[in-house]
Write an enzyme that holds these catalytic residues in place. Structure first.
Site, PDB file in Angstrom:
ATOM      1  CG  HIS A 239      65.826 -27.862  30.695  1.00  0.00           C
ATOM      2  ND1 HIS A 239      64.893 -27.240  29.894  1.00  0.00           N
ATOM      3  CD2 HIS A 239      66.381 -26.872  31.460  1.00  0.00           C
ATOM      4  CE1 HIS A 239      64.865 -25.948  30.151  1.00  0.00           C
ATOM      5  NE2 HIS A 239      65.768 -25.696  31.107  1.00  0.00           N
ATOM      6  CB  CYS A 256      68.645 -24.212  32.292  1.00  0.00           C
ATOM      7  SG  CYS A 256      67.971 -24.504  33.944  1.00  0.00           S
TER       8      CYS A 256
END
Length: 282
Positions: A239, A256
């Site tokens: 992301h 992430c």
């Protein structure tokens, strides 16, 4: 006899630089030799005239002629230059708090202003160009930048893709070069810099697949935005990260895969489908 004596003195005077004086008008004899003592000023150099004749006086050197202007130091880099050397310049300027962006590898306005400020502080001409003298002064004041000092904000080259990325549609993520390749059938469509989880929350390695896409996702665990999220392993996703865009590799994620280029990940988000593979490797 007297005339012979006077003649002999005249010869002697000629040889010794003296002059002979004859009796004065009253018949009184003066001292026969007048010695001319040297004045201390050397006689001017004389050069023979062409075709014989009297020697001529050589011209005196021109003492009023201005000396040659000092040669300015060689310019190493200036506005518009690019490359690894410019990255090192920017990384060193960051160490002494004259630059806060980058390194980008491009010598732009901010770098020019930082160099000019550094020069002025140290009494050097404020040209904004990095010459040899400016560079040597900066090197003495800083340490050798490491790899991630040079690529604090991304821009590094991707390593060759993992063999598992060479077929199909794959998000090929390399922890060593900190890059993500979007590949289709062995062809690299796009490449972007990424960062990973910290030591306490590492990004998992292996082969996964995208199982959920969320355009405007917000983490329920950390209450932080995760735009253009593409989940591939539990709560771990690729992301966009505003923190990565602002601080580069000075920060880290909770596991992430962060992307700092919002436009690049927006385009990637539009192309990736659920079911596409994700390969995370060292």
């Amino acid at each position: 006899m007297g005339r012979a004596f006077v003649a002999g003195l005249a010869v002697l005077a000629a040889l010794t630089g003296c002059t002979v004086q004859t009796p004065d008008g009253e018949g009184k004899r003066r001292s026969p030799v007048h010695i001319e003592l040297p004045s201390g000023t050397p006689a001017p150099d004389r050069t023979p005239a062409r075709g014989g004749g009297a020697p001529s006086i050589a011209p005196a050197p021109d003492d009023d002629k201005p000396s040659a202007a000092p040669v300015p130091p060689r310019v190493l880099w200036s506005r518009g230059d690019t490359g690894r050397d410019v990255r090192e310049l920017q990384a060193r300027l960051r160490q002494v708090a004259w630059l806060f962006e980058g390194p980008t590898g491009t010598y732009g306005e901010q770098t020019e202003r930082a160099v000019s400020g550094f020069q002025g502080k140290r009494g050097l001409p404020r040209t904004g160009k990095t010459d040899a003298v400016t560079w040597q002064r900066l090197v003495r004041m800083t340490r050798e930048p490491g790899r991630w000092d040079l690529y604090l904000m991304g821009g590094q080259q991707a390593d060759p893709p993992d063999a598992r990325c060479r077929t199909g549609r794959v998000l090929c993520i390399d922890k060593t070069s900190r890059t993500l390749r979007w590949m289709i059938d062995g062809r690299t469509v796009s490449t972007m810099a990424v960062r990973f989880g910290s030591q306490g929350t590492p990004t998992r390695e292996g082969v996964f697949s995208v199982y959920w896409k969320s355009r405007d996702h917000v983490s329920t665990l950390y209450d932080s935005p995760m735009p253009y999220a593409m989940f591939f392993s539990g709560g771990q996703a690729v992301h966009f990260s505003a923190d990565f865009a602002a601080r580069g590799y000075a920060g880290g994620s909770h596991g992430c895969v962060n992307v700092r280029d919002e436009q690049a990940i927006a385009e990637l988000f539009a192309q990736v489908r659920n079911g596409d593979r994700v390969v995370v490797s060292w």
